[in-house]
Write a protein that holds these residues in place. Sequence first.
Motif, PDB file in Angstrom:
ATOM      1  N   PRO A   1       0.803  -1.230   0.000  1.00 44.48           N
ATOM      2  CA  PRO A   1       0.000   0.000   0.000  1.00 44.48           C
ATOM      3  C   PRO A   1       0.832   1.273   0.000  1.00 44.48           C
ATOM      4  O   PRO A   1       0.286   2.359  -0.184  1.00 44.48           O
ATOM      5  N   GLY A   2       2.142   1.155   0.234  1.00 46.33           N
ATOM      6  CA  GLY A   2       2.967   2.355   0.308  1.00 46.33           C
ATOM      7  C   GLY A   2       2.538   3.230   1.458  1.00 46.33           C
ATOM      8  O   GLY A   2       2.349   2.762   2.582  1.00 46.33           O
ATOM      9  N   GLN A   3       2.344   4.509   1.168  1.00 49.85           N
ATOM     10  CA  GLN A   3       1.977   5.461   2.218  1.00 49.85           C
ATOM     11  C   GLN A   3       0.464   5.552   2.431  1.00 49.85           C
ATOM     12  O   GLN A   3       0.010   6.364   3.237  1.00 49.85           O
TER      13      GLN A   3
ATOM     14  N   SER B   1      -4.065  -6.038  -4.266  1.00 52.02           N
ATOM     15  CA  SER B   1      -2.899  -5.221  -4.581  1.00 52.02           C
ATOM     16  C   SER B   1      -3.222  -4.314  -5.759  1.00 52.02           C
ATOM     17  O   SER B   1      -3.833  -4.755  -6.743  1.00 52.02           O
ATOM     18  N   TYR B   2      -2.803  -3.063  -5.662  1.00 49.48           N
ATOM     19  CA  TYR B   2      -3.060  -2.077  -6.716  1.00 49.48           C
ATOM     20  C   TYR B   2      -1.734  -1.463  -7.149  1.00 49.48           C
ATOM     21  O   TYR B   2      -1.099  -0.751  -6.393  1.00 49.48           O
ATOM     22  N   THR B   3      -1.295  -1.785  -8.348  1.00 46.20           N
ATOM     23  CA  THR B   3      -0.035  -1.331  -8.937  1.00 46.20           C
ATOM     24  C   THR B   3       1.164  -1.586  -8.017  1.00 46.20           C
ATOM     25  O   THR B   3       2.009  -0.716  -7.828  1.00 46.20           O
ATOM     26  N   ALA B   4       1.221  -2.784  -7.457  1.00 48.23           N
ATOM     27  CA  ALA B   4       2.383  -3.177  -6.648  1.00 48.23           C
ATOM     28  C   ALA B   4       3.032  -4.456  -7.160  1.00 48.23           C
ATOM     29  O   ALA B   4       4.245  -4.631  -7.013  1.00 48.23           O
ATOM     30  N   PHE B   5       2.271  -5.348  -7.783  1.00 49.47           N
ATOM     31  CA  PHE B   5       2.838  -6.631  -8.200  1.00 49.47           C
ATOM     32  C   PHE B   5       3.932  -6.473  -9.246  1.00 49.47           C
ATOM     33  O   PHE B   5       4.832  -7.316  -9.330  1.00 49.47           O
ATOM     34  N   GLU B   6       3.860  -5.424 -10.051  1.00 49.46           N
ATOM     35  CA  GLU B   6       4.925  -5.218 -11.039  1.00 49.46           C
ATOM     36  C   GLU B   6       6.267  -4.896 -10.392  1.00 49.46           C
ATOM     37  O   GLU B   6       7.313  -5.033 -11.018  1.00 49.46           O
ATOM     38  N   HIS B   7       6.252  -4.502  -9.113  1.00 46.08           N
ATOM     39  CA  HIS B   7       7.492  -4.179  -8.405  1.00 46.08           C
ATOM     40  C   HIS B   7       8.085  -5.375  -7.662  1.00 46.08           C
ATOM     41  O   HIS B   7       9.171  -5.261  -7.083  1.00 46.08           O
ATOM     42  N   LEU B   8       7.392  -6.497  -7.642  1.00 48.11           N
ATOM     43  CA  LEU B   8       7.876  -7.656  -6.895  1.00 48.11           C
ATOM     44  C   LEU B   8       9.202  -8.150  -7.457  1.00 48.11           C
ATOM     45  O   LEU B   8       9.320  -8.414  -8.653  1.00 48.11           O
ATOM     46  N   ARG B   9      10.184  -8.315  -6.569  1.00 47.19           N
ATOM     47  CA  ARG B   9      11.473  -8.877  -7.013  1.00 47.19           C
ATOM     48  C   ARG B   9      11.367 -10.384  -7.203  1.00 47.19           C
ATOM     49  O   ARG B   9      12.083 -10.952  -8.012  1.00 47.19           O
TER      50      ARG B   9
ATOM     51  N   LEU C   1      -7.646 -13.479  -4.725  1.00 44.06           N
ATOM     52  CA  LEU C   1      -6.586 -12.493  -4.913  1.00 44.06           C
ATOM     53  C   LEU C   1      -7.009 -11.571  -6.046  1.00 44.06           C
ATOM     54  O   LEU C   1      -7.305 -12.029  -7.155  1.00 44.06           O
ATOM     55  N   VAL C   2      -7.043 -10.267  -5.767  1.00 45.68           N
ATOM     56  CA  VAL C   2      -7.367  -9.266  -6.779  1.00 45.68           C
ATOM     57  C   VAL C   2      -6.159  -8.365  -6.952  1.00 45.68           C
ATOM     58  O   VAL C   2      -5.628  -7.827  -5.973  1.00 45.68           O
ATOM     59  N   ALA C   3      -5.708  -8.192  -8.187  1.00 51.39           N
ATOM     60  CA  ALA C   3      -4.534  -7.370  -8.435  1.00 51.39           C
ATOM     61  C   ALA C   3      -4.681  -6.597  -9.730  1.00 51.39           C
ATOM     62  O   ALA C   3      -5.121  -7.146 -10.747  1.00 51.39           O
ATOM     63  N   LEU C   4      -4.326  -5.321  -9.686  1.00 50.09           N
ATOM     64  CA  LEU C   4      -4.143  -4.525 -10.886  1.00 50.09           C
ATOM     65  C   LEU C   4      -2.648  -4.348 -11.064  1.00 50.09           C
ATOM     66  O   LEU C   4      -1.963  -3.831 -10.176  1.00 50.09           O
ATOM     67  N   ILE C   5      -2.127  -4.798 -12.210  1.00 50.36           N
ATOM     68  CA  ILE C   5      -0.684  -4.828 -12.461  1.00 50.36           C
ATOM     69  C   ILE C   5      -0.368  -3.890 -13.619  1.00 50.36           C
ATOM     70  O   ILE C   5      -0.858  -4.082 -14.735  1.00 50.36           O
TER      71      ILE C   5
ATOM     72  N   LEU D   1       2.017  -2.767 -16.314  1.00 54.78           N
ATOM     73  CA  LEU D   1       3.112  -3.419 -17.027  1.00 54.78           C
ATOM     74  C   LEU D   1       4.079  -2.436 -17.686  1.00 54.78           C
ATOM     75  O   LEU D   1       4.964  -2.845 -18.436  1.00 54.78           O
ATOM     76  N   CYS D   2       3.933  -1.153 -17.396  1.00 56.98           N
ATOM     77  CA  CYS D   2       4.770  -0.133 -18.036  1.00 56.98           C
ATOM     78  C   CYS D   2       6.073   0.080 -17.275  1.00 56.98           C
ATOM     79  O   CYS D   2       6.269  -0.421 -16.171  1.00 56.98           O
ATOM     80  N   ASP D   3       6.959   0.855 -17.882  1.00 60.80           N
ATOM     81  CA  ASP D   3       8.211   1.286 -17.249  1.00 60.80           C
ATOM     82  C   ASP D   3       7.870   2.447 -16.326  1.00 60.80           C
ATOM     83  O   ASP D   3       7.506   3.526 -16.789  1.00 60.80           O
ATOM     84  N   HIS D   4       7.986   2.264 -15.022  1.00 59.28           N
ATOM     85  CA  HIS D   4       7.554   3.309 -14.095  1.00 59.28           C
ATOM     86  C   HIS D   4       8.469   4.521 -14.082  1.00 59.28           C
ATOM     87  O   HIS D   4       8.058   5.595 -13.639  1.00 59.28           O
ATOM     88  N   SER D   5       9.691   4.385 -14.550  1.00 59.05           N
ATOM     89  CA  SER D   5      10.552   5.569 -14.642  1.00 59.05           C
ATOM     90  C   SER D   5      10.021   6.532 -15.700  1.00 59.05           C
ATOM     91  O   SER D   5      10.311   7.733 -15.682  1.00 59.05           O
ATOM     92  N   HIS D   6       9.210   6.017 -16.617  1.00 56.20           N
ATOM     93  CA  HIS D   6       8.579   6.851 -17.644  1.00 56.20           C
ATOM     94  C   HIS D   6       7.670   7.898 -17.014  1.00 56.20           C
ATOM     95  O   HIS D   6       7.573   9.033 -17.495  1.00 56.20           O
ATOM     96  N   TYR D   7       7.027   7.559 -15.894  1.00 52.70           N
ATOM     97  CA  TYR D   7       6.066   8.473 -15.282  1.00 52.70           C
ATOM     98  C   TYR D   7       6.742   9.701 -14.669  1.00 52.70           C
ATOM     99  O   TYR D   7       6.094  10.718 -14.483  1.00 52.70           O
ATOM    100  N   GLY D   8       8.013   9.597 -14.357  1.00 53.72           N
ATOM    101  CA  GLY D   8       8.695  10.716 -13.730  1.00 53.72           C
ATOM    102  C   GLY D   8       9.226  11.748 -14.700  1.00 53.72           C
ATOM    103  O   GLY D   8       9.785  12.764 -14.277  1.00 53.72           O
ATOM    104  N   ARG D   9       9.074  11.518 -15.998  1.00 53.65           N
ATOM    105  CA  ARG D   9       9.597  12.451 -16.988  1.00 53.65           C
ATOM    106  C   ARG D   9       8.698  13.680 -17.100  1.00 53.65           C
ATOM    107  O   ARG D   9       7.474  13.581 -17.037  1.00 53.65           O
ATOM    108  N   ALA D  10       9.321  14.846 -17.287  1.00 53.22           N
ATOM    109  CA  ALA D  10       8.567  16.100 -17.395  1.00 53.22           C
ATOM    110  C   ALA D  10       7.618  16.064 -18.585  1.00 53.22           C
ATOM    111  O   ALA D  10       6.476  16.537 -18.503  1.00 53.22           O
TER     112      ALA D  10
END
Length: 252
Positions: free
Chosen positions: A60-62, A119-127, A146-150, A152-161
């Motif tokens: 859940p993060g924060q 889980s909501y946008t967390a499974f893609e981060h599983l090591r 088990l319900v999950a929204l995954i 599949l994108c590159d999350h570093s893409h979201y930080g671009r201006a």
Amino acid sequence: MSWPLAVLQNTLMGIKPVARLARGLHSTGLSGDAGLARQVLRFYSRFVPIEGQDILEIGPGQTLEVLEHAMAAGAKSCSAVDIEAYVSPDQAKRKQIAYRIYDGMILPFEAGCFDVVCSYTAFEHLRYPAVTLRECFRILRPGGRLVALIDLCDHSHYGRAEPDPLRVFDCLRYSERLWNLMRWNRSSYVNRLRKSEWLTLFNEVRFLLRNEESQVNEEIGRALPALSYLHKYSHDDAVTAVLTVCLEKPGK
């Protein structure tokens, strides 16, 4: 970002004092947005009942507000587990949520103690996604879901201006070894599993697939002939950006 700089940043994040400092500046989950939290609970409610259920949210993060709303909706109990302590024990206690930290592999719960894992946008981060899925199967009761929204994108893409819509799958350009050197210690790490690979894992763990929904990136689809790094994937795997699943543990 060039890969040598990414490798350097990843190395620095492997140093504990640096990682602690970065964690204090990092926003994750839904960033405590109450409106988004209600939307996510409505999303979970499409697939599973909330009232009377023992519920676990992974990653859940924060944002514990989703589970806080679940408690208000009549959940029997709510627990959260994450790989970092993004909230304090006191914050979780005030919201009546059992909050645990784990090692990214073994979930710290007894077998068969939950009706719902979500889980909501967390499974893609599983090591270790295969390990975590086996653990989800273990801690669910027979008939549990088990319900999950995954994402599949590159999350570093979201930080671009100015995000480039054709770079949403940039993470797939690199070898596994180089990608891990670039991202393993960072919150922007994604395991890069494609839709078919997730579905194979669910089957191997012996989950029953009750619902599956996919969102396709239309721009990638149109540009696919020119994106040679995606040609090794099936068309479905190359264009699917979001995978939503509801899985059931058989036996009830």
